[in-house]
Design a protein around this motif. Structure first.
Motif, mmCIF file in Angstrom:
data_model
loop_
_atom_site.group_PDB
_atom_site.id
_atom_site.type_symbol
_atom_site.label_atom_id
_atom_site.label_comp_id
_atom_site.label_asym_id
_atom_site.label_seq_id
_atom_site.Cartn_x
_atom_site.Cartn_y
_atom_site.Cartn_z
ATOM 1 N N THR A 213 31.593 30.890 46.938
ATOM 2 C CA THR A 213 30.239 30.265 46.540
ATOM 3 C C THR A 213 30.549 28.916 45.976
ATOM 4 N N MET A 214 31.114 28.933 45.005
ATOM 5 C CA MET A 214 31.417 27.512 44.187
ATOM 6 C C MET A 214 32.073 26.443 45.001
ATOM 7 N N MET B 294 33.821 39.999 42.476
ATOM 8 C CA MET B 294 33.386 39.133 41.552
ATOM 9 C C MET B 294 33.910 37.670 41.580
ATOM 10 N N VAL B 295 35.191 37.671 41.654
ATOM 11 C CA VAL B 295 36.162 36.377 41.349
ATOM 12 C C VAL B 295 36.014 35.918 43.062
ATOM 13 N N VAL C 69 28.810 45.080 40.320
ATOM 14 C CA VAL C 69 28.973 43.681 39.848
ATOM 15 C C VAL C 69 29.168 42.675 41.258
ATOM 16 N N SER C 70 29.873 43.265 42.150
ATOM 17 C CA SER C 70 29.913 42.227 43.246
ATOM 18 C C SER C 70 28.564 42.104 44.052
ATOM 19 N N ALA D 115 42.407 33.576 45.133
ATOM 20 C CA ALA D 115 41.879 33.695 43.810
ATOM 21 C C ALA D 115 41.701 35.234 43.475
ATOM 22 N N GLY D 116 41.429 36.079 44.426
ATOM 23 C CA GLY D 116 41.217 37.534 44.373
ATOM 24 C C GLY D 116 42.678 38.253 43.837
#
Length: 555
Positions: A449-450, A442-443, A232-233, A515-516
């Protein structure tokens, strides 16, 4: 003072000293350390492998995933093999395979042999060893002794978390990566010799036959689920990052997980039919129909989910951003390891009358608090003492759950199914760790990125051309400042804009790290919903109360 050997369960009159009674447990704890040490050595030896074997990062990534894929896919099947051929034989098979894996690593002439030879053998060896460890404990220790034994295995995991990086790091730095793997091979010899001290469990009363269709379905299903989560990552959750192909324009990772779940659902249908027909199954019906077992397996998954997510986030930050080496990282997470060791081993010994349900619920709350504390300890290019404190809380949470989760599972099952549960428990841990790393990875990738793209659009210091190029990037990875600068130059960003972009990236990376840890806290809280059907007393507590009532009546 003498006591009956735990393996005899009162069925034999042979006595053994208390010290000899626990020597087999030491052997099993060393087995747990050997598999963890193998993985720790690989993590530390990454730079040396790239230098000596000219390994690409793609092959290094595959080598890292190979153990989880092989072990996680085969552990359930190994649980049935243990019942058929005996746990002691299965344990020795696993130990022998791990020994061959370390020798293969030592003599590897290239990265292909190392990855598809040494790492594959290591995963297969682990798939036999770890379920055997749990199966031998379930059959050789009873009551409060079993709770202590399971706690000791949890403590061994805690020791490996910190000792692995430090010891293996010293070996890699002073002797070379090959000798680090050779040291584990020597440990395997000690474990194999020590296996003669482990009592041989009695064979199941009902004969168990091998389930080939079930094994094939299980391996395909688990391999797909674990690989999907691991990728996923790097492949992306829905928007493809660096995927080898796409499905309907989306990343193949979630489709791979979905395919695996469908195969596993078919496998469970088959297992119900087979158990009704021949009386044995890879996944006995008692595992699915007993709420306590389901919740215990859920908690077992939490142990390595907390490790996979919390350690993944923290170690990524201190190594990539702060620049700590492996030994320094091991020392930094020492409070985490101490929390695991002290509470997983100490609770069953000191607090014998604990309420498992309340203890596990409290542990999950403590783990959540630890994750939140870490959030406030991360700084743009450093960390404060709050991070080791938060990691200590997460370690305490893992230690408490480790002390009770396996006992919760085995105490609710018939004797044969309790022994076979080792494979399912070990698989739960692998799946939990894969989910933890996948979700946090993923988070963090999405957040960085965002955040960078948002800051770039609002940064007046940047040229319109640089703003446009950054906004077009599908993913911006989690990197050090130096590697981020190289990535920007590679993507055509002008040298003049790189310093301003790096400043934006530092804040974005901090937000991603936090966030992680938020994701770790949320996942930990969600496990509270899996504690509803946990027992409030152990079997030992209940039997003690019955004995006290009997004595009171006699008086």
């Amino acid at each position: 003072m003498s006591s009956y050997a735990p393996s005899l369960g009162g069925s034999s009159g042979v006595k053994t000293s208390t010290g000899m009674q626990w020597l087999p447990l030491l052997v099993l704890c060393l087995a747990q350390l050997s598999t963890s040490g193998d993985n720790a050595t690989l993590s530390i030896a990454t730079g040396a492998l790239v230098s000596d074997l000219h390994a690409s990062m793609a092959l290094v990534s595959i080598a890292n995933a190979m153990y989880s894929l092989a072990a996680g896919s085969l552990m359930v099947a190994a649980g049935m093999v243990g019942l058929i051929v005996g746990w002691k034989k299965t344990f020795r098979i696993g130990c022998s395979l791990l020994f061959l894996a370390e020798l293969t690593a030592f003599f590897s002439p290239n990265m292909e042999v190392f990855t598809y030879g040494a790492r594959l053998l290591s995963g297969i060896g682990g798939s036999f060893m770890i379920p055997s460890v749990l199966g031998l404990i379930a059959s050789n220790y009873k009551g409060s002794q079993q709770a202590v034994a399971f706690g000791a295995i949890g403590a061994a995991s805690g020791v490996s978390f910190v000792a692995g990086p430090i010891v293996c790091g010293l070996l890699v730095d002073h002797l070379g990566w090959r000798y680090a793997f050779a040291a584990i091979a020597c440990l395997c010899v000690v474990i194999f010799a020590g296996s003669f001290l482990v009592p041989t469990p009695a064979k199941p009363e009902r004969k168990v036959t091998f389930d080939l269709p079930g094994v094939v379905l299980t391996v395909i299903g688990l391999f797909s689920v674990i690989l999907g989560f691991l990728k996923v990552s790097s492949w992306g959750l829905f928007t493809p990052f660096d995927a080898p192909f796409t499905i309907f324009g989306c990343s193949p990772a979630p489709f791979l997980v979905l395919f695996g779940l469908v195969v596993l659902a078919i496998m469970l249908k088959w297992e119900r039919y087979r158990e009704a027909k021949v009386g044995s199954a890879l996944i006995p019906l008692s595992f699915l129909s007993t709420p306590q077992v389901r919740n215990g397996l859920c908690l077992t998954a939490f142990i390595f989910l907390a490790y996979g997510s919390g350690i993944f986030v923290t170690v990524s930050f201190v190594q990539v951003v702060v620049g700590l080496n492996s030994i320094q990282t091991g020392l930094m997470i020492l409070p985490f390891a101490l929390g695991v060791v002290i509470f997983s081993l100490g609770l069953p010994v000191v607090y014998k009358n604990a309420n498992p349900k309340r203890m596990c619920q409290g542990a999950l709350v403590i783990g959540t608090i630890g994750s939140v504390l870490c959030i406030f300890g991360f700084q743009p290019a450093s960390f404060t003492a709050i991070v080791p404190l938060g990691m200590c809380f997460i370690g305490i949470s893992m230690g408490v759950v480790s002390a009770y989760s396996s006992y919760i599972v085995t105490s609710a099952l018939p004797a044969r199914d309790a022994q076979q549960s080792g494979g399912v428990q070990a698989t739960s841990r692998n799946v939990g760790q894969a989910i933890g790393v996948a979700v946090c990875g993923m988070v963090m990738l999405t957040a960085v990125t965002m955040s960078v793209q948002s800051a770039t659009r609002n940064d007046s210091q940047l040229s319109p051309d640089s703003q446009a190029k950054v906004s077009q990037m599908a993913v911006i990875p989690y990197l050090s400042d130096a590697n981020f600068s190289k990535l920007m130059l590679k993507n055509g960003i002008s040298q003049h804009d790189v310093p301003a972009l790096t400043n934006d990236y530092q804040h974005a990376r901090l937000n991603a790290t936090r966030a992680g840890m938020v994701a770790t806290a949320v996942m930990t809280l969600l496990f509270l919903f899996g504690t509803r059907n946990l027992p409030t007393r152990t079997k030992t507590n209940q039997s003690d109360e019955v004995e006290d009532k009997r004595k009171n009546k006699a008086l």
